[in-house]
Design an enzyme around this catalytic site. Structure first.
Site, PDB file in Angstrom:
ATOM      1  N   SER A 152     -25.280 -11.379  24.180  1.00 26.85           N
ATOM      2  CA  SER A 152     -26.026 -12.591  24.498  1.00 26.85           C
ATOM      3  C   SER A 152     -25.099 -13.792  24.416  1.00 26.85           C
ATOM      4  O   SER A 152     -24.437 -14.007  23.391  1.00 26.85           O
ATOM      5  CB  SER A 152     -27.184 -12.756  23.497  1.00 26.85           C
ATOM      6  OG  SER A 152     -27.549 -14.108  23.359  1.00 26.85           O
ATOM      7  N   LYS A 192     -32.758   6.805  12.091  1.00 25.78           N
ATOM      8  CA  LYS A 192     -33.018   7.946  11.205  1.00 25.78           C
ATOM      9  C   LYS A 192     -33.169   9.274  11.959  1.00 25.78           C
ATOM     10  O   LYS A 192     -32.928  10.344  11.398  1.00 25.78           O
ATOM     11  CB  LYS A 192     -34.278   7.707  10.372  1.00 25.78           C
ATOM     12  CG  LYS A 192     -34.165   6.615   9.322  1.00 25.78           C
ATOM     13  CD  LYS A 192     -33.552   7.110   8.047  1.00 25.78           C
ATOM     14  CE  LYS A 192     -33.700   6.217   6.836  1.00 25.78           C
ATOM     15  NZ  LYS A 192     -33.813   4.801   6.998  1.00 25.78           N
ATOM     16  N   SER A 213     -42.131   7.154   2.914  1.00 28.34           N
ATOM     17  CA  SER A 213     -43.281   6.554   3.592  1.00 28.34           C
ATOM     18  C   SER A 213     -42.780   5.774   4.799  1.00 28.34           C
ATOM     19  O   SER A 213     -43.501   5.084   5.466  1.00 28.34           O
ATOM     20  CB  SER A 213     -44.048   5.637   2.645  1.00 28.34           C
ATOM     21  OG  SER A 213     -43.160   4.738   2.047  1.00 28.34           O
ATOM     22  N   GLY A 236     -29.839   3.190   1.039  1.00 27.99           N
ATOM     23  CA  GLY A 236     -29.169   4.199   0.219  1.00 27.99           C
ATOM     24  C   GLY A 236     -27.759   4.497   0.698  1.00 27.99           C
ATOM     25  O   GLY A 236     -27.011   5.236   0.063  1.00 27.99           O
ATOM     26  N   GLY A 237     -27.396   3.949   1.872  1.00 26.06           N
ATOM     27  CA  GLY A 237     -26.014   4.031   2.318  1.00 26.06           C
ATOM     28  C   GLY A 237     -25.674   5.160   3.282  1.00 26.06           C
ATOM     29  O   GLY A 237     -24.504   5.358   3.594  1.00 26.06           O
ATOM     30  N   GLU A 284     -27.203  -5.752   2.204  1.00 31.98           N
ATOM     31  CA  GLU A 284     -28.468  -5.381   1.559  1.00 31.98           C
ATOM     32  C   GLU A 284     -29.232  -6.644   1.154  1.00 31.98           C
ATOM     33  O   GLU A 284     -28.677  -7.739   1.150  1.00 31.98           O
ATOM     34  CB  GLU A 284     -28.208  -4.461   0.363  1.00 31.98           C
ATOM     35  CG  GLU A 284     -27.425  -5.105  -0.748  1.00 31.98           C
ATOM     36  CD  GLU A 284     -27.087  -4.149  -1.872  1.00 31.98           C
ATOM     37  OE1 GLU A 284     -27.637  -3.047  -1.938  1.00 31.98           O
ATOM     38  OE2 GLU A 284     -26.252  -4.534  -2.704  1.00 31.98           O
ATOM     39  N   GLY A 337     -32.217  -6.855  -4.038  1.00 38.33           N
ATOM     40  CA  GLY A 337     -31.883  -5.471  -4.410  1.00 38.33           C
ATOM     41  C   GLY A 337     -30.429  -5.209  -4.154  1.00 38.33           C
ATOM     42  O   GLY A 337     -30.070  -4.386  -3.311  1.00 38.33           O
ATOM     43  N   ASP A 375     -28.085  -3.586  -5.596  1.00 37.19           N
ATOM     44  CA  ASP A 375     -27.491  -2.502  -6.387  1.00 37.19           C
ATOM     45  C   ASP A 375     -26.189  -1.983  -5.788  1.00 37.19           C
ATOM     46  O   ASP A 375     -25.254  -1.658  -6.512  1.00 37.19           O
ATOM     47  CB  ASP A 375     -28.481  -1.336  -6.533  1.00 37.19           C
ATOM     48  CG  ASP A 375     -28.851  -0.751  -5.191  1.00 37.19           C
ATOM     49  OD1 ASP A 375     -29.579  -1.424  -4.448  1.00 37.19           O
ATOM     50  OD2 ASP A 375     -28.396   0.355  -4.867  1.00 37.19           O
ATOM     51  N   LYS A 420     -35.028 -10.919  23.163  1.00 43.22           N
ATOM     52  CA  LYS A 420     -36.259 -10.253  23.618  1.00 43.22           C
ATOM     53  C   LYS A 420     -36.425  -8.869  23.009  1.00 43.22           C
ATOM     54  O   LYS A 420     -36.841  -7.932  23.679  1.00 43.22           O
ATOM     55  CB  LYS A 420     -36.315 -10.142  25.166  1.00 43.22           C
ATOM     56  CG  LYS A 420     -35.828 -11.368  25.922  1.00 43.22           C
ATOM     57  CD  LYS A 420     -36.656 -12.591  25.625  1.00 43.22           C
ATOM     58  CE  LYS A 420     -36.043 -13.834  26.230  1.00 43.22           C
ATOM     59  NZ  LYS A 420     -36.673 -15.064  25.714  1.00 43.22           N
ATOM     60  N   SER A 458     -30.691  -1.661  13.027  1.00 42.46           N
ATOM     61  CA  SER A 458     -31.053  -0.310  12.569  1.00 42.46           C
ATOM     62  C   SER A 458     -32.415   0.202  12.998  1.00 42.46           C
ATOM     63  O   SER A 458     -32.616   1.410  13.104  1.00 42.46           O
ATOM     64  CB  SER A 458     -30.907  -0.221  11.053  1.00 42.46           C
ATOM     65  OG  SER A 458     -31.701  -1.202  10.425  1.00 42.46           O
TER      66      SER A 458
HETATM   67  C1  LIG Z   1     -33.437   3.720   6.326  1.00 37.83           C
HETATM   68  C2  LIG Z   1     -33.168   2.435   6.985  1.00 37.83           C
HETATM   69  C3  LIG Z   1     -32.098   1.602   6.605  1.00 37.83           C
HETATM   70  C4  LIG Z   1     -31.183   1.951   5.448  1.00 37.83           C
HETATM   71  O1  LIG Z   1     -30.483   3.128   5.700  1.00 37.83           O
HETATM   72  P1  LIG Z   1     -29.699   3.897   4.545  1.00 37.83           P
HETATM   73  O2  LIG Z   1     -29.079   5.051   5.211  1.00 37.83           O
HETATM   74  O3  LIG Z   1     -30.720   4.284   3.511  1.00 37.83           O
HETATM   75  O4  LIG Z   1     -28.729   2.926   3.973  1.00 37.83           O
HETATM   76  C5  LIG Z   1     -31.868   0.443   7.318  1.00 37.83           C
HETATM   77  N1  LIG Z   1     -32.675   0.080   8.343  1.00 37.83           N
HETATM   78  C6  LIG Z   1     -33.709   0.837   8.737  1.00 37.83           C
HETATM   79  C7  LIG Z   1     -34.543   0.375   9.868  1.00 37.83           C
HETATM   80  C8  LIG Z   1     -33.999   2.050   8.081  1.00 37.83           C
HETATM   81  O5  LIG Z   1     -35.031   2.790   8.473  1.00 37.83           O
END
Ligand SMILES: *Cc1c(COP(=O)(O)O)cnc(C)c1O
Length: 322
Positions: free
Chosen positions: A31, A56, A81, A183-184, A207, A211, A213, A276, A307
């Site tokens: 963009s 995922k 969940s 969780g990485g 992160e 949180g 960590d 968009k 992600s």
């Molecule tokens: C699970 C998830 C994350 C984090 O991923 P990890 O592998 O746990 O670090 C980030 N963004 C979205 C949309 C997720 O579903």
């Protein structure tokens, strides 16, 4: 030292072959408006367009595709969940593997319905009185099911890394890569891809501030545990890194940044208005941190892993109207 056999870039390559034809090769968006605001060149790898709406699916499919015939017949069990539940459910459906997903009995109805919609058997538990990990182990033993955790597993890590692998293959080398971090699993897989395909690329995890960590763990050199953080980034409400993910992050990531919920909302609006695209709060982590650090990246080519995009439409409206 740790006794763990860590996944390598070769495992990411093998995962890419396994998921080909099943996972989408997601688009990379650019963009002019975003570049102007940032002062460099941004490449958005849009996993919100992945099957089931988040990266995922990559790790889930890569893990389930490697089950033995016996494991396939007996089935998989996962507790989540969120997006991991849907990733496992969809991958299991495509591979004809029975899936059991443990979800708290107060999980959002839409998420339960989506997971059941992919054919998974949802088992509820009470998150205040029952220990989900113990329950998961018990069910797995009783029924011969294989547990697939959301991030701390070599096959999950390798699968998630295919997102960054595709990004580098499409746009070439980058000077920095920002990755959302819970969780990485995503960050460690992406770091393996970056080290191979763009060796000089700085790799950053991001992160929620509430949180942090992983930032603490990274700086102290040991896994730090925290209470479940309060943040709108529900995909990053993890309490600690995993053993595999910590080891890979420690050795391959340059730094870990944090951002506030306000910064996430600001980018959620920008994604919707300018690019968009609908991005869930957790998916906004990477861009929010890149923008906050923009002075360091003037004129540079920077990758942003977007992600996921799974956010209830009413919740989305509520957040962007703040
Ligand atoms: C699970 C998830 C994350 C984090 O991923 P990890 O592998 O746990 O670090 C980030 N963004 C979205 C949309 C997720 O579903």
């Amino acid at each position: 030292m740790t006794g763990l056999t860590l996944p390598t870039y070769r495992d990411v390559e093998a995962a890419a072959k396994r998921i080909a034809g099943f996972a989408h090769k997601t688009p990379v968006l650019t963009s002019t408006t975003a570049n102007k605001e940032f002062g460099g060149e941004l490449f958005f790898k849009c996993e919100n367009f992945q099957r089931m709406g988040a990266f995922k699916f990559r790790g889930a499919f890569n893990a389930l595709a490697q089950f033995t015939p016996e494991q396939k017949k007996a089935g998989v069990i996962a507790f989540s969940s969120g997006n991991h539940a849907q990733g496992i459910a969809l991958a299991a459906q495509l591979l004809n593997i029975p899936a059991t997903i443990l979800m708290p009995n107060d999980a959002p109805a839409v998420k339960v319905a989506a997971t059941q919609g992919y054919g998974a058997n949802v088992v509820h538990f009470d998150r205040y009185t029952q220990d989900r990990e113990a329950l998961c182990k018990q069910l797995a033993e009783q029924q011969g099911l294989t547990i697939i955790p959301p991030y701390d597993h070599p096959h999950i890590i390798a699968g998630q890394g295919t997102s960054a692998m595709e990004l580098f293959q499409e746009v070439g080398e980058l000077e920095a890569l920002f990755v959302c971090l819970g969780g990485g699993g995503l960050l460690s897989g992406c770091a393996l891809a970056a080290r191979q395909l763009s060796p000089n690329c700085q790799v950053y995890g991001v992160e929620p501030l509430a949180g942090n960590d992983a930032q603490q763990s990274f700086r102290q050199g040991k896994i730090v545990h925290i209470d479940t953080p309060k943040t709108i980034a529900d995909g990053a409400q993890t309490q600690h890194l995993g053993q595999y993910t910590f080891e890979i992050i420690k050795n391959n990531v340059d730094d870990i940044f944090t951002v506030t919920d306000e910064q996430l909302i600001d980018r959620m609006k920008f994604y919707a208005e300018r690019l968009k695209v609908v991005v869930e709060p957790t998916g906004c982590l990477s861009y929010a941190a890149a923008l906050a650090q923009k002075d360091q990246f003037q004129g540079k080519r920077v990758g942003i892993i977007v992600s996921g995009g799974n956010v209830d439409i009413n919740r989305f409206a509520e957040l962007v109207s703040q």
